[in-house]
Every structure is written in C-alpha cells, then in structure tokens.
Design a protein around this motif. Structure first.
Motif, PDB file in Angstrom:
ATOM      1  N   LYS A  21      27.992  33.874  51.376  1.00 52.27           N
ATOM      2  CA  LYS A  21      27.318  33.133  50.027  1.00 52.27           C
ATOM      3  C   LYS A  21      28.758  32.466  49.617  1.00 52.27           C
ATOM      4  O   LYS A  21      28.530  31.445  48.691  1.00 52.27           O
ATOM      5  N   TYR A  22      29.994  32.694  49.938  1.00 46.17           N
ATOM      6  CA  TYR A  22      31.229  32.003  49.274  1.00 46.17           C
ATOM      7  C   TYR A  22      31.950  31.187  50.347  1.00 46.17           C
ATOM      8  O   TYR A  22      33.113  31.021  50.219  1.00 46.17           O
ATOM      9  N   ARG A  62      32.159  36.625  51.915  1.00 45.26           N
ATOM     10  CA  ARG A  62      30.836  36.599  52.199  1.00 45.26           C
ATOM     11  C   ARG A  62      30.344  35.174  52.557  1.00 45.26           C
ATOM     12  O   ARG A  62      31.031  34.147  52.094  1.00 45.26           O
TER      13      ARG A  62
END
Lengths: 379, 335, 93
Positions: free
Chosen positions: A296-297, A294
């Motif tokens: 976010k990572y 994602r």
C-alpha cells in the motif's frame, strides 16, 4: 538497613545515585558468590551496551556474572546488501539521509562516508523528521536510509503517514527484535541462562510479547531500562530468577513499559510495515526479522520507485572479506573477537570489516581498543 | 588504508593521527622529531622561538559566542601559550569563495581585529586568494603565530610522570555542541555558547606559579580525550580521571545525552589541560582560579604507572571505563 | 539499540511539543506518543519522537521499587549469613 539518602532532584530522573549503585553491586556480589560456575546472561541492545560501557558498569559486576552483548545494534545487524543499496542510490545522485550510526558501516565496495568523500550527497540526520525537511527544501530525490528496530520504525511510519513530498522515499532496513531472540535462544551452542530485554523496544511492543518466548525456551527474561540503577536492578532480579530456576518475564522498567505497550505506536507501525524474513549481518536467516513497507505504501518505497541493480554494480567487487567475519558468533555469545582471523589485522576501527568493529559499542571494537573488557584500574 | 581522504581524517582523533604518522611525518618531518606538540620550539641564536600554524574551516562561520575570525586569532594564541611562549605576532591567510557577501567578510575581519586587540597580539602579515564558487565553503582562514619561550622548564607531551596531577581550567564540550547545534538542523533553544577565548594570560599566571609544569595541551578537536591520550602515549604513562571532578554545563550535558555523544570527545576552544608536579598542583590551581578564564578550574585526575598507557575514567557511579581516542568524526547517534 | 531520553514537556502546540532536557529545549513530535501530553509531563523521546508519557507517580514508584529490591536482597542475604553461621560451628575442626 540504614535509610539511603533520597536522590538529589537532578538525579531524580537519572537513577544514577552512587550510593544505591554500590548497594546493588554488593547485593549482586553476594547473590553470585555461592554460585560456582559462571552465570551468562545476554542483552540484545546497543544502548544497553553503551550504558554499561559509559558508566563502567562491567567493572562493578561479580567476576562470574557474564553479560554478553547479543545482536542488538542496528549497525551490527544491518546486512551488507542493505548498505550497498544506500550507497548505490547515493551514487545515482540522490540525496541520502542517514543516522550517524550507519555513516561508516562498510558496504561491499564502500561505506556511505567513503561515497560522500567521493562526491555523493550524504547527510547525517538525528531524526526522520529532518529527512522530511530536507526533502521539502529541494526538488531532488531524497532517500531516507531507515535503520533501527521497531522503536525507530515507529517514527519512520509517522513520517510516511504525515504526507511527505513526492521527492521523499524510504529505503527500509528496519529490524524487529522478538524473532532474533528466538534464533539466538535456539542456537545449540548458546550458553545463555537469561535475557535482558531492551526497554525502549518493549515500550512499543509491551512486555507480554516475551511470555511465549519464555514458555518455549524456558529462559527467564527481565525487561530493563538504561540508567545504571535500571540495569543493575534488572540484573539482580534476573540472577534471582536463574538461582530459583523460575521461568517468567519480569518488567523492571515499569515507568516506560506496560503489558500491552504503546497501542498508538503499534497501530502506526503495522499500518505501514510488515515483517519479512531476511538475513541479519553475521547472524543468519531470521524469519520475520525485517520490517518492510507494505504494498500500500509502494509510492514511498525506494526499492519500488528506483531500480537498484546491485549485482551488476558489484560485478567487479573485491573478494568479500566479510565471508570470514564471525561477528554473528560473537553476537550470539559463542565466540570472542580473538577467534576471528581478521581481528586486529584487516579489521580495525579505521578499516572495519564487520559491523561490530564499526559500532562504537560493538564487541570487536571494545576488545580491539580495550583488549577485552577492562574492569578496573588494577585489571 | 583508505583510498581517499575522509572527513574523519580531520577529527583530531585516531584517523588524523594515522594520516600524520603515515603521510606527513615520514615525508616532511626530520627523523629526530619525536613529539608533536601544539607549536614547534626552535633555537634561534640562543632565543627559544615558538612557531605554530593552524587552519580554520568551521561551519557555520558564525555561531553563538563567536565566529571563524575570533576562533582563528584565539586558537593560534592558545597553541603558542600552551607551549610556554609569550605570543608576539600573528599572520592570517584567507581563502574566499567567489560570491561571499562582502559584509560577511567585513564582520569576520572586524572580529579578528577585536580579538587581536583584546589579546594584545597584532596581526602583522597575511594573504588573500579567491576560488570559484563551490570550491570552498565561504571562507577558510590559515594562521601562523610566533612567540618567545621564557619558561625554564620543558613543556612537552612526553614529560608527564607518575604522581603528577591533571588540571583543567573549566567546563568542557561547549564549543563542539554549540557548532553542532547550529549546523545539524537540530533546533535547540540556544543557552549554549562557544567558549572561544585567548588563554595566554591564564597560562602566564600558571607558569609563574610553578617551575614544574610538565606539559599543557589545547583540548580542541578530539576533545579532552584526544589531548590526554596523546600525553599518555608520548609520556608512556597511564592517566586516571574522576568524572565527578570534570566540570560540564548542564545544558551541554543535556545536548550530549540526546545526541548520544561523549563530552570527553567534543571539541573545546577555550580549554587547556595541564600536567603539574603533585607538590605544585594546589598553587597552580589557585593561580588559575584567580583568573577569569580559570574560575572553575579543577584537579580532575592523576598520572600513574601503566604499561598499556591507558586513560581511565572513574565514573560518577563508581565504575571504571577506558577513555579512548576518538576514531573518526563525531556524529549524533540513535543507538 | 534505541537511545531514549526522558524530558519535561514545556509547551504543546498541535503535533509538536517543546521538551526540556537538562536545560536544553528541543521540539519533539507527538505523533507516536501513547497518551495525550500536557506541560509538566515527562516524556521518553527517541529520534525526536515522544514514544511514552511517563506518569510522574511511575518515577516515584521506580525509586520505591528499587528500595524494596535492595531490602529484599539484603534480607535474603541476612538469612543466608544466619544459616552459614549455624553451619560453621559443626564444620569447624
């Protein structure tokens, strides 16, 4: 029926008691005996094929029961560009940590094994945790070439969430099984009347996930384990479902698979990964078939952190033999290796073109080495 | 077929055979050499001289049950022994990496001294070279060995005949798993040890027990599967094995299960496989079991007629599968 | 596609368990397990991570499950054989 002796303690966990195996064989034989045309069932798991081959289970199956190996091993379905990305990063001087299964899979120019032979630092690991240890013991960039299905992606997610060092990143080539079963079931030419679902992926996802599939395609599914009794027991039930025309999911691996699956693992998986559509080698475009990190990572995503200029790097690549490779049709059970022009010529275990020749359990490898399925001493 | 040499070319499996057939045999070997056994047996003024050479590059160089030094002595002795020769003398050439700690070298050379003394086969000549740091992995050892063959039968991989039986002197796969555990950052509690041992006295006892031993093979790199496939190919026969009869230590089996490895492909360093005429098999088996290195010897299969020269295994659960030659090197698998 | 091997938990310390597989012991990560594990439990391990605690009674249940399956298959076929016996006299010439 005479009472079968109870298995020895060492066999307790193994479910390999020869007497019970023979009893299941006889049961399968009689179940298939009065069925004129052949029954074709498919499994989508390299480990199922590995168990079937290793215990010689195919030699115990009735001749008219065909167990076809579908697109099930991460080696067979990891697409060429994903291998090229790993080889490209290896040649930029980064340490690549990869599972043994992927070491000799051919990329467009070369495999990781050939890149290593030409000086790249490629390390074969057994667990994603080892990739983390390598990163902790060096300050050079370490890229974990993360392959395998949701079962393996869960371990990658756990490693990412454990706070890896800055020089650790993940090149995700993880796959997600349920979407590809849809694709294979929808292939018009598929002659599959039943599916054996992979027990360890289902340990993560739970077996309820297959109910929608059965409703939509009217093909029964039995979730199976990997010991001889697990596989034979699952086949007995699958053949019974087919004979009675019942369309439902049966869980034949209750010791590991539950309806809802491993909630904790699912939480880790979907926290770190999301599905993305992409090409599976030789199959085609599989909607939601890939697992990618994602946004976010992004900080641990090798595709974000490093500029992977593949097209430039592959400019003078030789014409791709792989265009003529029909591993996809073989995996979908609609062709055999003998239908492939490259089989046994340009494509051999020493010079594999398609991934089914690389994987020790790939359909082409088994046909090349054993000339089709060897089913017994007098075959 | 490959532009460069790969690790797999040294695995004792199919890639290595291709290297030998495509590069070494046409360029080096006289055309009439048909079979490549573990040692060359040469006729020197009526004496049958066995002559062998071997290289040792094991990593790590020290592991439970032995080290590269003991491995080099025992390995060379075993190549001579399985060719029917009484080992007489060894040589050892060292390639040392600049920066190798001196006491590590002393430890290895001392264990060579012990192994040679225990076996009664002296090291009589040698050589030493040193290369820049990074150009070799600590130490490589190359050995040669000579011995006299007194056995009247001809021991060679092309002598197996349908009806013969297959004998093995003990549990398999211990060495390969021991080295892999030590190297692959796989932490196991170490109940597993290398089986490295000199087999010449065991072989001598076997040769006394029968004049119809067709051939013997040292099942090192590529494991039992490669040794038996070589015999099947050269003798143009099939071989049927019985998995129930092949001894393997529980811990070694456990390690193979976890790593996804086939024990028949894992290297051994103190195991030989012998093809014996059916009538003499029991007698040879008794001779093996009377020897410390043959305590768990077993008859594990038989030679059969098979135009495809396949090695087949009757599995513990009653199925059948082909035992193929290992392709490249052995790697732990997850799938 | 996922080599999973069952083993017996020997010790647990924080997120790592020491697990015994046929006499070979290996540290296994517990981040991904579905329930807390204790020494004596069986766990299913894939790529060094425990992904399932196998309740001991499930092992017994699977064995009993197979017995039932075999008996059912046996009865099924007994019934089939009985039917075929009934049919054969009429068909015989």
């Amino acid at each position: 029926m005479n009472r079968l002796r109870s298995p020895k303690p060492s066999e307790r966990l193994e479910f390999r008691d020869p007497e019970r195996v023979q009893a299941f064989r006889r049961a399968l034989e009689r179940l298939c005996a009065d069925h004129q045309e052949p029954i074709s069932v498919m499994h989508v798991c390299g480990t199922h094929e590995q168990s079937i081959a290793r215990f010689g289970l195919r030699s115990l199956l009735p001749p008219n029961l065909h167990v076809i190996m579908g697109p099930g091993c991460p080696v067979c379905v990891t697409d060429m560009p994903e291998v090229d990305e790993a080889v490209y990063l290896a040649e930029q001087g980064m340490i690549i940590a990869t599972f043994g299964d992927m070491f000799r899979v051919p990329g467009t120019l070369k495999s990781l094994a050939e890149a290593k032979a030409e000086g790249a630092d490629v390390r074969v690991i057994y667990s994603p945790w080892e990739a983390l240890q390598i990163a902790r013991e060096t300050d050079r960039e370490v890229v974990f070439f993360a392959t395998g299905f949701e079962t393996t992606a869960v371990a990658t997610a756990a490693v990412i969430l454990s706070g890896p060092p800055k020089n650790f990143s993940v090149l995700s080539a993880h796959k997600y099984i349920p979407p590809v079963m849809e694709i294979v079931a929808e292939m018009p030419q598929t002659r599959v009347q039943g599916f054996l679902a992979a027990g360890h992926a289902a340990t993560i996802t739970g077996w309820k996930i297959f109910e929608r599939f059965v409703e939509r395609h009217g093909i029964p599914v039995v979730v199976a384990g990997f010991e001889p009794l697990d596989i034979l027991g699952a086949l007995v039930q699958l053949v019974e479902l087919i004979r009675r025309g019942e369309k439902r999911v049966v869980n034949a691996y209750p010791r590991c698979v539950t309806p809802e699956g491993n909630r904790n693992a699912q939480r880790l998986l979907w926290e770190v990964f999301e599905t993305e559509s992409g090409v599976w080698r030789g199959i085609a475009y599989v909607p939601n078939g890939n697992l990618r990190l994602r946004r976010k990572y992004a900080w641990v995503d090798a595709r974000v952190r490093f500029e992977i200029r593949l097209s430039e790097w592959l400019r003078d690549a030789p014409p791709r033999l792989t265009q003529e490779c029909i591993c996809g049709n073989i995996m979908a059970g609609i062709a055999t290796p003998y239908d492939c022009r490259l089989f046994g010529k340009e494509c051999t275990p020493e010079t594999p073109v398609g991934a089914c020749m690389v994987s020790s359990e790939g359909a082409c490898r088994i046909w090349y080495e054993y000339g089709g399925h060897i089913t017994g001493p007098n075959m | 077929s490959y532009r460069t040499v790969l690790l797999g070319h040294g695995s004792g499996g199919r890639l290595m055979h291709e290297l030998i057939e495509k590069v070494f045999r046409p360029l080096l070997l006289p055309p009439e050499t048909r079979v490549l056994n573990d040692a060359a047996v040469l006729n020197v003024d009526g004496l049958r001289l066995a002559f062998t050479t071997d290289a040792f590059v094991v990593d790590p160089i020290v592991f439970p049950g032995g080290d590269i030094g003991r491995l080099a002595v025992n390995g060379t002795i075993n190549d001579l022994a399985v060719s029917g020769a009484h080992p007489l003398f060894l040589s050892a050439a060292f390639i040392l990496e600049e920066g190798l700690p001196m006491d590590t070298l002393c430890q290895i050379v001392d264990s060579m001294r012990q192994a040679a003394a225990e076996a009664g086969v002296p090291i009589v000549t040698g050589d030493t070279k040193v290369v820049n740091r990074g150009k070799a992995d600590k130490v490589f050892i190359t050995t040669t060995g000579i011995g006299i063959v007194e056995y009247e039968g001809t021991l060679s991989a092309d002598q197996a005949r349908p009806g013969d039986l297959v004998l093995l002197n003990g549990p398999i796969a211990a060495h390969g798993i021991t080295v892999m555990l030590a190297r692959e950052q796989i932490e196991f509690e170490q109940p597993v040890r290398s089986d490295t041992a000199p087999l010449h006295t065991l072989v001598a006892a076997m040769l006394r027990a029968s004049s119809r031993i067709r051939c013997m093979r040292d099942a090192t790199r590529g494991g039992l599967a490669s040794a038996l496939n070589e015999i099947a190919m050269n003798s143009r026969v099939g071989i049927h094995l019985d998995e129930d009869r092949i001894p393997i230590q529980d811990e070694v089996k456990g390690a193979c299960e976890i790593l996804g490895l086939d024990p028949l492909h894992v290297a051994n360093e103190g195991k030989l496989v012998a093809i014996v005429a059916r009538e003499d098999a029991e007698r040879v088996l008794e001779a093996m079991r009377a020897h410390p290195l043959g305590r768990e010897a077993a008859i594990i299969g038989e030679v059969v007629e098979d135009p495809r020269h396949l090695v087949l295994l009757r599995t513990r659960i009653g199925g059948f599968r082909v035992v193929s030659m290992l392709a490249g090197e052995q790697l732990p698998r997850i799938c | 596609m996922c080599l999973g091997v069952p083993g017996k938990v020997v010790e647990v310390n924080d997120m790592t368990a020491l697990v015994d597989f046929w006499g070979v012991r290996k540290p296994v990560m517990l981040h991904t397990v579905d329930e807390p594990v204790a020494p004596g439990d069986y766990v299913l391990v894939h790529v060094g991570f425990a992904i399932r605690r196998i309740p001991p009674e499930e092992v017994e249940e699977t064995l009993a499950f197979y017995e039932a399956l075999l008996r059912a298959a046996e009865e099924d076929l007994m019934a089939a054989e009985v039917q075929s016996e009934i049919r054969t006299p009429e068909e015989s010439p």
